[in-house]
Structure formats: structure tokens, C-alpha cells
Design a protein around this motif. Sequence first.
Motif, PDB file in Angstrom:
ATOM      1  N   SER A 194      54.889  19.274  32.186  1.00 29.38           N
ATOM      2  CA  SER A 194      55.793  18.378  32.918  1.00 29.38           C
ATOM      3  C   SER A 194      56.378  17.316  31.997  1.00 29.38           C
ATOM      4  CB  SER A 194      55.043  17.701  34.075  1.00 29.38           C
ATOM      5  OG  SER A 194      54.607  18.651  35.017  1.00 29.38           O
ATOM      6  N   ILE A 195      55.542  16.785  31.100  1.00 29.41           N
ATOM      7  CA  ILE A 195      56.021  15.784  30.145  1.00 29.41           C
ATOM      8  C   ILE A 195      57.062  16.398  29.214  1.00 29.41           C
ATOM      9  CG2 ILE A 195      55.335  14.239  28.260  1.00 29.41           C
ATOM     10  CD1 ILE A 195      52.547  14.125  29.588  1.00 29.41           C
ATOM     11  N   ALA A 196      56.737  17.589  28.682  1.00 29.12           N
ATOM     12  CA  ALA A 196      57.664  18.262  27.775  1.00 29.12           C
ATOM     13  C   ALA A 196      58.972  18.611  28.479  1.00 29.12           C
ATOM     14  CB  ALA A 196      57.014  19.530  27.210  1.00 29.12           C
ATOM     15  N   GLY A 197      58.880  19.101  29.719  1.00 22.63           N
ATOM     16  CA  GLY A 197      60.079  19.443  30.482  1.00 22.63           C
ATOM     17  C   GLY A 197      60.955  18.240  30.731  1.00 22.63           C
ATOM     18  N   ALA A 198      60.337  17.093  31.050  1.00 22.47           N
ATOM     19  CA  ALA A 198      61.106  15.868  31.278  1.00 22.47           C
ATOM     20  C   ALA A 198      61.812  15.425  30.006  1.00 22.47           C
ATOM     21  CB  ALA A 198      60.184  14.761  31.791  1.00 22.47           C
ATOM     22  N   PHE A 199      61.127  15.497  28.867  1.00 21.40           N
ATOM     23  CA  PHE A 199      61.738  15.140  27.591  1.00 21.40           C
ATOM     24  C   PHE A 199      62.945  16.028  27.301  1.00 21.40           C
ATOM     25  CE2 PHE A 199      58.178  12.474  26.444  1.00 21.40           C
ATOM     26  CZ  PHE A 199      58.696  11.613  25.488  1.00 21.40           C
ATOM     27  N   VAL A 200      62.740  17.348  27.390  1.00 25.23           N
ATOM     28  CA  VAL A 200      63.789  18.301  27.017  1.00 25.23           C
ATOM     29  C   VAL A 200      65.011  18.154  27.921  1.00 25.23           C
ATOM     30  CG1 VAL A 200      64.385  20.749  26.899  1.00 25.23           C
ATOM     31  CG2 VAL A 200      62.197  19.959  25.999  1.00 25.23           C
ATOM     32  N   VAL A 201      64.792  18.137  29.231  1.00 23.61           N
ATOM     33  CA  VAL A 201      65.917  18.091  30.174  1.00 23.61           C
ATOM     34  C   VAL A 201      66.659  16.758  30.069  1.00 23.61           C
ATOM     35  CG1 VAL A 201      66.543  18.091  32.626  1.00 23.61           C
ATOM     36  CG2 VAL A 201      64.893  19.754  31.763  1.00 23.61           C
ATOM     37  N   THR A 202      65.933  15.658  29.910  1.00 23.11           N
ATOM     38  CA  THR A 202      66.594  14.348  29.805  1.00 23.11           C
ATOM     39  C   THR A 202      67.452  14.259  28.549  1.00 23.11           C
ATOM     40  OG1 THR A 202      64.713  13.342  30.956  1.00 23.11           O
ATOM     41  CG2 THR A 202      66.249  11.859  29.857  1.00 23.11           C
ATOM     42  N   PHE A 203      66.942  14.779  27.439  1.00 24.11           N
ATOM     43  CA  PHE A 203      67.713  14.734  26.195  1.00 24.11           C
ATOM     44  C   PHE A 203      68.919  15.666  26.260  1.00 24.11           C
ATOM     45  CE2 PHE A 203      64.106  12.698  23.877  1.00 24.11           C
ATOM     46  CZ  PHE A 203      64.844  11.662  23.322  1.00 24.11           C
ATOM     47  N   ILE A 204      68.765  16.815  26.914  1.00 23.37           N
ATOM     48  CA  ILE A 204      69.916  17.706  27.086  1.00 23.37           C
ATOM     49  C   ILE A 204      70.984  17.025  27.933  1.00 23.37           C
ATOM     50  CG2 ILE A 204      70.709  19.851  28.167  1.00 23.37           C
ATOM     51  CD1 ILE A 204      68.117  21.147  27.300  1.00 23.37           C
ATOM     52  N   SER A 205      70.564  16.360  29.006  1.00 27.24           N
ATOM     53  CA  SER A 205      71.508  15.643  29.876  1.00 27.24           C
ATOM     54  C   SER A 205      72.222  14.545  29.114  1.00 27.24           C
ATOM     55  CB  SER A 205      70.765  15.053  31.080  1.00 27.24           C
ATOM     56  OG  SER A 205      70.200  16.061  31.875  1.00 27.24           O
ATOM     57  N   ALA A 206      71.472  13.811  28.279  1.00 25.15           N
ATOM     58  CA  ALA A 206      72.084  12.729  27.506  1.00 25.15           C
ATOM     59  C   ALA A 206      73.059  13.279  26.467  1.00 25.15           C
ATOM     60  CB  ALA A 206      70.993  11.902  26.831  1.00 25.15           C
ATOM     61  N   ALA A 207      72.666  14.387  25.830  1.00 25.12           N
ATOM     62  CA  ALA A 207      73.529  14.968  24.795  1.00 25.12           C
ATOM     63  C   ALA A 207      74.802  15.557  25.381  1.00 25.12           C
ATOM     64  CB  ALA A 207      72.761  16.033  24.026  1.00 25.12           C
ATOM     65  N   LEU A 208      74.719  16.040  26.637  1.00 24.30           N
ATOM     66  CA  LEU A 208      75.873  16.680  27.261  1.00 24.30           C
ATOM     67  C   LEU A 208      76.575  15.766  28.264  1.00 24.30           C
ATOM     68  CD1 LEU A 208      74.365  20.233  27.897  1.00 24.30           C
ATOM     69  CD2 LEU A 208      75.873  19.521  26.041  1.00 24.30           C
ATOM     70  N   ALA A 209      76.319  14.456  28.153  1.00 25.39           N
ATOM     71  CA  ALA A 209      76.928  13.514  29.099  1.00 25.39           C
ATOM     72  C   ALA A 209      78.451  13.568  29.056  1.00 25.39           C
ATOM     73  CB  ALA A 209      76.440  12.101  28.806  1.00 25.39           C
ATOM     74  N   SER A 210      79.000  13.861  27.887  1.00 27.94           N
ATOM     75  CA  SER A 210      80.459  13.944  27.747  1.00 27.94           C
ATOM     76  C   SER A 210      81.018  15.294  28.188  1.00 27.94           C
ATOM     77  CB  SER A 210      80.862  13.681  26.291  1.00 27.94           C
ATOM     78  OG  SER A 210      80.418  12.416  25.864  1.00 27.94           O
ATOM     79  N   PHE A 211      80.114  16.254  28.448  1.00 25.46           N
ATOM     80  CA  PHE A 211      80.539  17.600  28.851  1.00 25.46           C
ATOM     81  C   PHE A 211      79.766  18.034  30.101  1.00 25.46           C
ATOM     82  CE2 PHE A 211      80.512  17.167  24.235  1.00 25.46           C
ATOM     83  CZ  PHE A 211      81.860  17.338  23.941  1.00 25.46           C
ATOM     84  N   PRO A 212      79.947  17.337  31.227  1.00 25.00           N
ATOM     85  CA  PRO A 212      79.155  17.649  32.421  1.00 25.00           C
ATOM     86  C   PRO A 212      79.363  19.058  32.940  1.00 25.00           C
ATOM     87  CG  PRO A 212      80.998  16.196  32.959  1.00 25.00           C
ATOM     88  CD  PRO A 212      80.937  16.281  31.466  1.00 25.00           C
ATOM     89  N   GLU A 213      80.537  19.648  32.659  1.00 28.22           N
ATOM     90  CA  GLU A 213      80.805  20.987  33.176  1.00 28.22           C
ATOM     91  C   GLU A 213      79.952  22.049  32.480  1.00 28.22           C
ATOM     92  OE1 GLU A 213      83.850  20.005  29.939  1.00 28.22           O
ATOM     93  OE2 GLU A 213      82.930  19.024  31.676  1.00 28.22           O
ATOM     94  N   PHE A 214      79.417  21.732  31.291  1.00 24.04           N
ATOM     95  CA  PHE A 214      78.595  22.698  30.557  1.00 24.04           C
ATOM     96  C   PHE A 214      77.100  22.516  30.803  1.00 24.04           C
ATOM     97  CE2 PHE A 214      82.436  22.350  27.803  1.00 24.04           C
ATOM     98  CZ  PHE A 214      82.873  23.652  27.961  1.00 24.04           C
TER      99      PHE A 214
END
Length: 310
Positions: free
Chosen positions: A248-268
Motif C-alpha cells: 500500500s505504501i509503495a502503491g501510494a508513492f508510485v501513483v502519486t508521483f505518476i499523477s504529479a509527473a503527468l499533471a500537465s497531461f491529464p488526458e494521458f
Amino acid sequence: MNSIRKRDLSMLIFAVIIFAVLQALMSFWQLNLILIAINVIMSVSLNLINGYTGQFSLGHAGFMAVGAYVGVVVTTNFGLPLFAAIIAGAASAAILGFLIGLPTLRLRGDYLAIATLGLGEIIRIVIMNIDYVGGAAGFKGIKHLTSFPIVFFVMLFTLFFVKNFVNSTHGRACIAIRENEIAAEAMGVNTTKFKVMAFTIGAAFAGVAGALFAHQFYLISPNSFTFLASFNYLIMVVLGGMGSITGSIAGAFVVTFISAALASFPEFRMIIYALALILLMFYRPQGLFGYMEFTNLKPISTLLDKVSGK
């Protein structure tokens, strides 16, 4: 028992070291680190329901919404501190989780998923029609009370609470229900009782996360707690491993960082989520950690045994 306590103490010291490192990085990733900690609370609480008890809930964001709105009412309208908001958010979400869990947790599988999905949306729609909390426009003028130290140590308390619950007799009953509900019931386990218990505890911690989330921003709206938010937390649990706190900790880290990295590309973002889940189901269906915990990894386990003097 002493060895378990020594190992817990070693993990607590390790967590404090991690806190010191993350605190040093706050100037770079302040918002993302706070969101990661909140997401860890959400994913661990959902894992207690979905991963450890074997129920399929799709309305977890609804309990987060209850905790968020009750929390901001407590601080903004009544002038109480953040601690009171966290307690009130947890209690209100837990009560609602208990009342919802009693009838719905008699369902199984897809029927339970559909029921919890509908209940999560009902909670959101009800909030949208309450003018006292801002209705569809959202609640404005929220005090910024959330800080990284508060979120980190609340997250740490959540992790230790869930860990100890899972290792208790109640947690073992929940795991027995997950493995085979009919067999567990035949052995005398009150399946409804333990499913409702896990659901209530999970809802309570979702309320805690909601109160922390709401006091990080100056405005919250019902649109922050849609079905997609619940699906996001489900992705964290599945990605990390259902039945693993470390996952759960690892999943939260990965998904949050992906969301932050793709903040400028929400459609992807959702496309990448979907592709990641498809690849995960092909090559590692049990998730990144499966049922494995951080302390069970051989090098880490050996190090902790040396530190604890075992």
C-alpha cells in the motif's frame, strides 16, 4: 512478544530517520510528500477492507468526503483545533461506515462493489445539496492547518494500528474470511461482525485522511471525491499488493508521483494507469509485493534482528 516489540521499536526508529530525510526535502516536494502520506493512509485503510478481509469496496472516497467536510466544519465554524477535526472526521466516517456496512456487507463480490459504488456517489450528491457546507460550489475559507510532521505521524499511527490489528485475533479472523468465507463461518467465525469491523475501521481512517486533506487546501468541493478518486485508491492497493501494508505504501508513492509527473497531461494519466495495471496483471498479478512485507525481506529482516539484539 518481546522480539516483536523490539522489531516494532526498530521500525519506529527507522521511520523517524525517514521522517528526518523527508523533512529535509520539504522545500522541494512539500505538497507531493503531504499528498503521499495522505494517500498512504487511504490505501492502507482500503487494503484492510479489500486486501485483508476480501471485500470489494468502490466507495472509499465517500468516507474521505465525510471526514473532510466534518473536519472543516469543526475548525472553520466552531474554531476548534485540527486534532478535534481529525477525531470528529474519523468518528463520523466510522459511524457512517458501520451503518452502511451492516446491510451491504451481507452481499458478496460484484454485488458489494456495485452497492459501495452507489453509496459513495450518494454521499457525494447529498453533500452537493447541503448549503451549510457550500453545496456544489464547495467549502471556502478553510484554515491551512495540515503540515508534514502532523501528516507523517498520523500516517505512522495508521500503519502501526492496521499492522497490529491484522496480527491480532480479529485480523486473523478477517484473513480467514478472505481465504474462504464459508469455511470461516463453519469454524465459528462471525463473518458479518468482522467484515463490519474491518469496514468501520477502514472508513474511520479514510475520515482521518479526509480531514488532513481538507486542511491542506483553502477550498474543497464534492468533485474531489468522485468515483475516480475511489478508483485511484483502488489502483494503489492493487498495484502494491492486496494484503500487504508495504504494498500500500509503495502503491501510494508510485501513483502519486505518476499523477504529479503527468499533471500537465491529464488526458494521458488514466491511459498510463490502465496500461500499468494490464502489464501488472500479466506479469505480476499479486502486485509489487503480494502478501510480502518490508520486514519479511531477508536482508531487512537480518538487519532488524541485529538492531533488536535477537
